[in-house]
Write an enzyme that holds these catalytic residues in place. Sequence first.
Site, short mmCIF file in Angstrom:
data_model
loop_
_atom_site.label_atom_id
_atom_site.label_comp_id
_atom_site.label_asym_id
_atom_site.label_seq_id
_atom_site.Cartn_x
_atom_site.Cartn_y
_atom_site.Cartn_z
N ALA A 76 41.41 36.17 36.08
CA ALA A 76 41.12 36.29 34.65
C ALA A 76 42.36 36.69 33.85
CB ALA A 76 40.01 37.31 34.44
N PHE A 77 43.18 37.54 34.41
CA PHE A 77 44.34 38.06 33.68
C PHE A 77 45.32 36.96 33.29
CE2 PHE A 77 47.52 41.46 32.93
CZ PHE A 77 46.70 42.32 32.23
N GLU A 78 45.32 35.86 34.02
CA GLU A 78 46.24 34.76 33.73
C GLU A 78 45.68 33.78 32.68
OE1 GLU A 78 47.27 36.71 37.35
OE2 GLU A 78 45.38 35.68 36.94
N VAL A 137 34.95 41.73 38.18
CA VAL A 137 34.09 42.73 38.81
C VAL A 137 34.90 43.98 39.15
CG1 VAL A 137 32.54 40.98 39.75
CG2 VAL A 137 34.41 41.81 41.14
N ARG A 168 40.36 49.34 36.87
CA ARG A 168 39.20 49.44 35.98
C ARG A 168 38.89 48.06 35.43
NH1 ARG A 168 36.68 53.97 34.34
NH2 ARG A 168 36.33 52.85 32.41
N HIS A 175 22.73 38.45 44.36
CA HIS A 175 23.58 38.58 43.17
C HIS A 175 24.39 37.30 42.92
CE1 HIS A 175 23.92 43.05 41.91
NE2 HIS A 175 22.67 42.70 42.14
#
Length: 149
Positions: free
Chosen positions: A42-44, A68, A74, A113
């Site tokens: 996600a950070f990219e 997640v 965090r 899940h």
Amino acid sequence: MTLTRYAFVKANWHSEIVDQALIGFSELIDPFQIDVIDVPGAFEMPLMARDLAATGRYAAVACAALVVDGGIYRHDFVASAVVDGLMRAGIDTGVPVLSVSLTPHHFQETEHHIGIYKTHFVEKGREAARAALSICEARKKLASVSAAA
């Protein structure tokens, strides 16, 4: 006639879940109009979204990830940074950048899940497609009103 193009960026973490968003997105937007780009996580996504939007080739860029709590960082901080970055990419380039990024409070890698989130991501992909189509139509109307003035 040139087809409108859309970029769909997806994070590879939890790809068995995240990939479902593309399925939902492709139900409403022709897959031949979608360029799919994989990124590590996600950070990219914000940087890739900005770069794609800056090309001027896409009417909108959608980005999908599942962030997640991995116990090391965090996840709420990561999710906030990602969504802020996606918003900034859209504002900086003038191209809509849409988030299909979810941050569940309690995710466990169980069959139950995973099944719930796979289904949920299909619907989130549909929602992103509806948002992309809607914002693009609204921007076309705005451009035609501005041109007529």
